[in-house]
Enzyme design. Structure first.
Site, mmCIF file in Angstrom:
data_model
loop_
_atom_site.group_PDB
_atom_site.id
_atom_site.type_symbol
_atom_site.label_atom_id
_atom_site.label_comp_id
_atom_site.label_asym_id
_atom_site.label_seq_id
_atom_site.Cartn_x
_atom_site.Cartn_y
_atom_site.Cartn_z
ATOM 1 N N ARG A 39 0.845 -1.183 0.000
ATOM 2 C CA ARG A 39 0.000 0.000 0.000
ATOM 3 C C ARG A 39 0.891 1.247 0.000
ATOM 4 O O ARG A 39 2.092 1.160 0.272
ATOM 5 C CB ARG A 39 -0.897 0.016 1.242
ATOM 6 C CG ARG A 39 -1.988 -1.025 1.240
ATOM 7 C CD ARG A 39 -2.660 -1.126 2.611
ATOM 8 N NE ARG A 39 -3.201 0.157 3.064
ATOM 9 C CZ ARG A 39 -3.628 0.390 4.312
ATOM 10 N NH1 ARG A 39 -3.533 -0.560 5.234
ATOM 11 N NH2 ARG A 39 -4.122 1.559 4.647
ATOM 12 N N LYS A 109 -2.499 -7.200 11.213
ATOM 13 C CA LYS A 109 -3.748 -6.789 11.855
ATOM 14 C C LYS A 109 -4.794 -6.349 10.826
ATOM 15 O O LYS A 109 -5.981 -6.283 11.139
ATOM 16 C CB LYS A 109 -3.490 -5.658 12.850
ATOM 17 C CG LYS A 109 -3.103 -4.334 12.235
ATOM 18 C CD LYS A 109 -2.902 -3.266 13.278
ATOM 19 C CE LYS A 109 -2.562 -1.922 12.658
ATOM 20 N NZ LYS A 109 -3.618 -1.417 11.754
ATOM 21 N N ASP A 110 -4.348 -6.052 9.594
ATOM 22 C CA ASP A 110 -5.276 -5.634 8.542
ATOM 23 C C ASP A 110 -5.726 -6.790 7.650
ATOM 24 O O ASP A 110 -6.494 -6.577 6.709
ATOM 25 C CB ASP A 110 -4.620 -4.561 7.657
ATOM 26 C CG ASP A 110 -4.410 -3.252 8.402
ATOM 27 O OD1 ASP A 110 -5.171 -2.982 9.356
ATOM 28 O OD2 ASP A 110 -3.479 -2.510 8.044
ATOM 29 N N ARG A 162 -12.767 -2.224 17.860
ATOM 30 C CA ARG A 162 -12.127 -2.934 18.980
ATOM 31 C C ARG A 162 -11.662 -1.934 20.037
ATOM 32 O O ARG A 162 -11.884 -2.119 21.244
ATOM 33 C CB ARG A 162 -10.925 -3.736 18.459
ATOM 34 C CG ARG A 162 -10.046 -4.340 19.559
ATOM 35 C CD ARG A 162 -8.765 -4.913 18.975
ATOM 36 N NE ARG A 162 -7.967 -3.914 18.306
ATOM 37 C CZ ARG A 162 -7.074 -3.117 18.913
ATOM 38 N NH1 ARG A 162 -6.882 -3.211 20.222
ATOM 39 N NH2 ARG A 162 -6.373 -2.240 18.233
ATOM 40 N N ARG A 163 -11.021 -0.855 19.593
ATOM 41 C CA ARG A 163 -10.558 0.155 20.545
ATOM 42 C C ARG A 163 -11.731 0.880 21.193
ATOM 43 O O ARG A 163 -11.736 1.135 22.401
ATOM 44 C CB ARG A 163 -9.646 1.156 19.836
ATOM 45 C CG ARG A 163 -8.283 0.583 19.463
ATOM 46 C CD ARG A 163 -7.522 1.545 18.572
ATOM 47 N NE ARG A 163 -6.180 1.055 18.263
ATOM 48 C CZ ARG A 163 -5.544 1.312 17.130
ATOM 49 N NH1 ARG A 163 -6.136 2.052 16.186
ATOM 50 N NH2 ARG A 163 -4.337 0.836 16.920
ATOM 51 N N ARG A 180 -10.888 8.404 10.254
ATOM 52 C CA ARG A 180 -10.218 7.570 9.266
ATOM 53 C C ARG A 180 -8.991 8.278 8.717
ATOM 54 O O ARG A 180 -8.733 9.440 8.973
ATOM 55 C CB ARG A 180 -11.178 7.243 8.108
ATOM 56 C CG ARG A 180 -12.215 6.176 8.398
ATOM 57 C CD ARG A 180 -11.648 4.772 8.467
ATOM 58 N NE ARG A 180 -10.706 4.495 7.409
ATOM 59 C CZ ARG A 180 -11.028 4.166 6.157
ATOM 60 N NH1 ARG A 180 -12.296 4.069 5.813
ATOM 61 N NH2 ARG A 180 -10.102 3.912 5.245
ATOM 62 N N ASN A 182 -4.658 7.527 7.125
ATOM 63 C CA ASN A 182 -3.430 6.912 7.631
ATOM 64 C C ASN A 182 -2.975 7.643 8.896
ATOM 65 O O ASN A 182 -3.521 8.689 9.268
ATOM 66 C CB ASN A 182 -2.343 6.889 6.547
ATOM 67 C CG ASN A 182 -1.917 8.273 6.104
ATOM 68 O OD1 ASN A 182 -1.597 9.132 6.905
ATOM 69 N ND2 ASN A 182 -1.905 8.498 4.792
ATOM 70 N N THR A 185 -2.075 11.345 8.639
ATOM 71 C CA THR A 185 -3.264 12.165 8.394
ATOM 72 C C THR A 185 -4.098 12.321 9.648
ATOM 73 O O THR A 185 -4.593 13.415 9.955
ATOM 74 C CB THR A 185 -4.116 11.536 7.274
ATOM 75 O OG1 THR A 185 -3.338 11.456 6.082
ATOM 76 C CG2 THR A 185 -5.357 12.358 7.018
ATOM 77 N N ARG A 186 -4.259 11.240 10.398
ATOM 78 C CA ARG A 186 -5.074 11.315 11.611
ATOM 79 C C ARG A 186 -4.463 12.261 12.641
ATOM 80 O O ARG A 186 -5.173 13.038 13.290
ATOM 81 C CB ARG A 186 -5.243 9.918 12.217
ATOM 82 C CG ARG A 186 -6.402 9.143 11.626
ATOM 83 C CD ARG A 186 -6.566 7.795 12.277
ATOM 84 N NE ARG A 186 -5.968 6.740 11.485
ATOM 85 C CZ ARG A 186 -5.910 5.460 11.853
ATOM 86 N NH1 ARG A 186 -6.391 5.095 13.027
ATOM 87 N NH2 ARG A 186 -5.373 4.558 11.077
ATOM 88 N N CYS A 274 -14.488 -7.956 9.598
ATOM 89 C CA CYS A 274 -13.375 -7.077 9.937
ATOM 90 C C CYS A 274 -13.802 -5.996 10.919
ATOM 91 O O CYS A 274 -12.995 -5.499 11.685
ATOM 92 C CB CYS A 274 -12.831 -6.416 8.685
ATOM 93 S SG CYS A 274 -13.920 -5.121 8.102
#
Length: 341
Positions: A39, A109-110, A162-163, A180, A182, A185-186, A274
């Site tokens: 990616r 994890k993805d 999950r978090r 949302r 990456n 960006t967050r 997911c």
């Protein structure tokens, strides 16, 4: 936009002729270049460069990184609407199957547990596991650093159900909403928009993009149990490419493979989507036993199923299957399907 947005090459020094890596290097040198698919996010590219460097240490072969922008990267809505985290993989899987790339690098994890791997591919290497823990990152100028310091109603951002479930289980008085993008960006949005007081991210991921200094609190697993596969980079190839598979096995960490086998067997047994709040973490105890914790939550953390079991290190799949079955006995199916609140 072209998918092939970045290309780098590395040609290492010749290893000793007597080493297995030298033999593989000679065989693989018949290829013009080994193409590494990834990616295009900063973290994903850092992972690809890590794999590239390890290949350089083990074989005399030229490599290049092929960046592939996925539908999951382009979509800023709810991932469930795209079919979940598989949206991060399908374009890379297609490139691998069609021969546009030779290996694919993934954060484990993805990699969803409810979507079969493409036929004819396998994870030939799992790199040594990095820190699995999540951390709190507060916005610049915040008066707070620790989760316990936040007053009721404080807004926390995370892209992970999950978090969210575990944060609300621990602090039901907080307001947790989706963010949302990456990691870079967050964090930029956290500082600029001032919509959230903090966000929750993975510590090893922050290290990969040189932003670990932004973490203000490490959230231990008893507060936020890690995602299945957290802290692990997996390298996938076509099984028919036996020499590439042999090269990648030189990078494989047996202990990490054991732990991942237990965790992903559990995930597969739960058949969770997911976006299901599923957590799981396996490690080897001081006395040499495998320990596996599995947890399933409702989205708001009000209802959960918990299982913690042990087995010998040569039985990771059996341990994962047992923990999955134990969670199902405790109501995990209803929690995952949303019938329990």
């Amino acid at each position: 936009m072209s998918n092939e947005i970045v290309t780098t090459r590395h040609l290492p020094e010749h290893p000793t002729a007597a080493s297995p890596s030298a033999y593989l290097g000679r065989v693989l040198s018949e290829r013009p270049v080994l193409r590494i698919g990834s990616r295009t996010s900063p973290m994903a590219m850092a992972q690809a460069r890590q794999v590239q460097a390890l290949i350089a240490e083990n074989a005399d072969i030229a490599t290049e990184i092929i960046g592939i922008e996925t539908s999951g990267d382009r979509w800023m809505g709810d991932l469930a609407e795209l079919g979940g985290k598989a949206a991060f993989l399908k374009e890379i899987d297609r490139a691998l199957l069609m021969g546009r790339i030779d290996i694919a690098v993934h954060a484990m994890k993805d990699v969803p547990g409810d979507v079969p791997m493409p036929e004819g591919t396998a994870f030939a290497a799992y790199l040594p596991r990095e820190d699995v823990r999540d951390v709190l990152v507060v916005r610049e100028g915040s008066h707070y650093k620790l989760l316990e310091e936040f007053p009721p109603g404080t807004k926390i951002g995370t892209s992970s159900v999950r978090r969210k479930a575990q944060l609300l289980k621990h602090r039901p008085d907080l307001h947790v909403d989706r963010i949302r993008g990456n990691v870079n960006t967050r964090i930029a949005r956290l500082d600029e928009e001032k919509r959230f007081e903090a966000i929750v991210l993975n510590l090893s991921g922050l290290h990969r993009v040189n932003l670990a200094h932004r973490a203000t609190e490490v959230l231990e697993p008893d507060i936020v149990c890690p995602a299945v596969g957290s802290g692990v980079i997996g390298v996938q190839c076509r099984t028919a490419d036996t020499h590439i598979a042999e090269l990648l096995r030189l990078l494989d960490d047996p202990t990490t493979r054991t732990h991942i086998t237990a965790e992903r067997t559990m995930l597969h047994g739960l058949k969770g989507r997911c976006n299901s709040p599923i957590a799981g973490h396996c490690h080897t105890t001081a006395d040499g036993q495998l320990s596996l914790i599995g947890m399933v939550f409702t989205r708001e953390g009000g209802t959960f199923a918990y299982s913690h079991e042990w087995d010998s290190v040569d039985r990771p799949a059996e341990l994962g299957a047992y923990v999955a079955a134990d969670l199902l006995r405790k109501g995990a199916r209803g929690i995952i399907d949303g019938s329990l609140r």
